[in-house]
Design a protein around this motif. Sequence first.
Motif, mmCIF file in Angstrom:
data_model
loop_
_atom_site.group_PDB
_atom_site.id
_atom_site.type_symbol
_atom_site.label_atom_id
_atom_site.label_comp_id
_atom_site.label_asym_id
_atom_site.label_seq_id
_atom_site.Cartn_x
_atom_site.Cartn_y
_atom_site.Cartn_z
ATOM 1 N N GLU A 294 10.026 -3.577 -8.150
ATOM 2 C CA GLU A 294 9.844 -3.379 -6.712
ATOM 3 C C GLU A 294 9.668 -4.712 -5.995
ATOM 4 O OE1 GLU A 294 6.971 -0.896 -3.589
ATOM 5 O OE2 GLU A 294 6.595 -0.804 -5.751
ATOM 6 N N LEU A 295 8.930 -5.612 -6.615
ATOM 7 C CA LEU A 295 8.739 -6.956 -6.048
ATOM 8 C C LEU A 295 10.072 -7.663 -5.866
ATOM 9 C CD1 LEU A 295 7.010 -9.573 -5.451
ATOM 10 C CD2 LEU A 295 7.062 -9.953 -7.936
ATOM 11 N N GLU A 296 10.916 -7.602 -6.870
ATOM 12 C CA GLU A 296 12.212 -8.275 -6.804
ATOM 13 C C GLU A 296 13.099 -7.666 -5.718
ATOM 14 O OE1 GLU A 296 12.431 -9.613 -11.525
ATOM 15 O OE2 GLU A 296 13.391 -7.755 -10.850
ATOM 16 N N ALA A 297 12.959 -6.366 -5.505
ATOM 17 C CA ALA A 297 13.775 -5.692 -4.496
ATOM 18 C C ALA A 297 13.316 -6.013 -3.079
ATOM 19 C CB ALA A 297 13.745 -4.181 -4.723
ATOM 20 N N LYS A 298 12.015 -6.134 -2.876
ATOM 21 C CA LYS A 298 11.464 -6.314 -1.524
ATOM 22 C C LYS A 298 11.179 -7.765 -1.168
ATOM 23 C CE LYS A 298 9.187 -1.777 -1.236
ATOM 24 N NZ LYS A 298 7.883 -1.084 -1.049
ATOM 25 N N GLY A 299 11.059 -8.625 -2.166
ATOM 26 C CA GLY A 299 10.605 -9.981 -1.913
ATOM 27 C C GLY A 299 9.089 -10.022 -1.809
ATOM 28 N N THR A 300 8.519 -11.213 -1.986
ATOM 29 C CA THR A 300 7.058 -11.345 -2.026
ATOM 30 C C THR A 300 6.396 -10.814 -0.757
ATOM 31 O OG1 THR A 300 7.164 -13.244 -3.526
ATOM 32 C CG2 THR A 300 5.144 -12.977 -2.235
ATOM 33 N N ALA A 301 6.837 -11.301 0.402
ATOM 34 C CA ALA A 301 6.190 -10.899 1.651
ATOM 35 C C ALA A 301 6.327 -9.402 1.898
ATOM 36 C CB ALA A 301 6.767 -11.685 2.820
ATOM 37 N N GLY A 302 7.514 -8.845 1.686
ATOM 38 C CA GLY A 302 7.742 -7.428 1.923
ATOM 39 C C GLY A 302 6.967 -6.547 0.966
ATOM 40 N N TYR A 303 6.892 -6.960 -0.287
ATOM 41 C CA TYR A 303 6.179 -6.171 -1.292
ATOM 42 C C TYR A 303 4.711 -6.013 -0.908
ATOM 43 C CZ TYR A 303 4.138 -4.941 -5.843
ATOM 44 O OH TYR A 303 3.447 -4.325 -6.859
ATOM 45 N N PHE A 304 4.073 -7.110 -0.537
ATOM 46 C CA PHE A 304 2.650 -7.035 -0.227
ATOM 47 C C PHE A 304 2.382 -6.471 1.160
ATOM 48 C CE2 PHE A 304 2.660 -10.034 -3.778
ATOM 49 C CZ PHE A 304 1.722 -9.420 -4.586
ATOM 50 N N ALA A 305 3.320 -6.624 2.087
ATOM 51 C CA ALA A 305 3.153 -5.987 3.396
ATOM 52 C C ALA A 305 3.078 -4.471 3.245
ATOM 53 C CB ALA A 305 4.299 -6.374 4.318
ATOM 54 N N ASP A 306 3.862 -3.938 2.316
ATOM 55 C CA ASP A 306 3.814 -2.494 2.044
ATOM 56 C C ASP A 306 2.591 -2.114 1.218
ATOM 57 O OD1 ASP A 306 6.168 -2.157 3.424
ATOM 58 O OD2 ASP A 306 7.430 -2.005 1.636
ATOM 59 N N LEU A 307 2.146 -3.008 0.336
ATOM 60 C CA LEU A 307 1.064 -2.676 -0.588
ATOM 61 C C LEU A 307 -0.312 -2.662 0.076
ATOM 62 C CD1 LEU A 307 0.178 -2.149 -3.537
ATOM 63 C CD2 LEU A 307 -0.002 -4.640 -3.811
ATOM 64 N N VAL A 308 -0.562 -3.617 0.957
ATOM 65 C CA VAL A 308 -1.912 -3.777 1.510
ATOM 66 C C VAL A 308 -2.444 -2.503 2.164
ATOM 67 C CG1 VAL A 308 -3.258 -4.976 3.277
ATOM 68 C CG2 VAL A 308 -1.844 -6.278 1.685
ATOM 69 N N PRO A 309 -1.690 -1.810 3.034
ATOM 70 C CA PRO A 309 -2.247 -0.595 3.632
ATOM 71 C C PRO A 309 -2.571 0.501 2.618
ATOM 72 C CG PRO A 309 -0.335 -1.361 4.862
ATOM 73 C CD PRO A 309 -0.368 -2.135 3.590
ATOM 74 N N ALA A 310 -1.928 0.438 1.450
ATOM 75 C CA ALA A 310 -2.152 1.465 0.437
ATOM 76 C C ALA A 310 -3.397 1.207 -0.405
ATOM 77 C CB ALA A 310 -0.927 1.557 -0.484
ATOM 78 N N ILE A 311 -3.955 -0.003 -0.332
ATOM 79 C CA ILE A 311 -5.084 -0.310 -1.207
ATOM 80 C C ILE A 311 -6.407 -0.467 -0.447
ATOM 81 C CG2 ILE A 311 -3.627 -1.353 -2.976
ATOM 82 C CD1 ILE A 311 -4.549 -4.102 -1.981
#
Length: 271
Positions: free
Chosen positions: A140-157
Motif C-alpha cells: 500500500e505504501l508503494e502504491a500511495k507514496g509516503t505522504a499519501g500513505y500516512f495522510a490516509d493512515l493518521v485519521p484511522a489511528i
Amino acid sequence: MGLDRVSVAGPAGRLSVVRTTGDRPGNPLLLIHPINSAAVVWADVAALLDRPVVALDLRGHGDSGQAGPFTVEEGYVPDVLAVLDTLGLDRVHLGGGSLGGTISVALAALHPRRVASVATFGSTLGTGVPAEAIGAMVTELEAKGTAGYFADLVPAIVGRAHRDSARIREVMAEAVGTRPETVVADILHGAFGADIRHLAGKVAAAGIPVLAVAGDEDPTCPPAMSRELAEATGGTAAELAGTGHLPMLEETERVADLLRQHIASAGEGQP
C-alpha cells in the motif's frame, strides 16, 4: 519556552535533535517519537513542561540520516545513547510514543544507570504482526507514496473526536515528510518485527519506575499491550479515554500532566 535544534554524530549518520533553551532544574526528559513521525510531535508537550526537554529524530526520520539498521537494539538504542553522550546527559527520564516507548524500555533494560524513569504512550513489547501483514502495508505504501500513505493512515489511528483535527494533520504531515518509500518500508519491517519481551524483566529488576499509558481508542497498540508492558516491567498501566495512537497530539495537556506526575513520583533517581 524556546526550542533549538542541534546535530549529533550518530553511529549511522547525523541525528537531528531539538531541545528546550534556558536554564531549568532537574534531570532532563528525553522524548522519543512514534514510528514514521519525528521530534516535532512532542513540541507542544515540551512547551508545557518546566524541566529540560530533549527530543531527537531517530535514524530514517525527520532531519536525521536515513541509513539503517532500523531495529530497536542495533539501531535506535545506540542513536539515543549517542544523543545522551554528546549532550552530556548522564541520567534522564524517558518518554516514548509507540515505537519510542519500546525503545525507551529497551534502553532502560540495557543501560539502567542512564534512566531515572520511563513513560510510554501507546507502546508494546512486541506487536506480533505477521510478515504477510507487514508486506501488505509495504504494498500500500508503494502504491500511495509516503505522504499519501500516512495522510490516509493518521485519521484511522487517532480517537474519533480527533479525526478531523487540522492541527494533527499538519504536524503529522511535517513529521512524516517525503522520505523514500524504500526507507519507510525498511522501517516498517524493523519496527513491526520488533519484540523486546526478553528485556522487560531487566527493567523490573532495576527498579526503574514505568508508566504505560494507552488510549482506549487506539487500534494499533490497544490497552492490552500497555497492560502487558506494565506488568512485565513492574510498572503501572493507565488509559486515556477517547484517545487513539497519538496522545501527544490528541491530548497534549493530559500527556504533559501524566509525564509531570510520573517524574515527580519517580524522583530524580540515583545512579
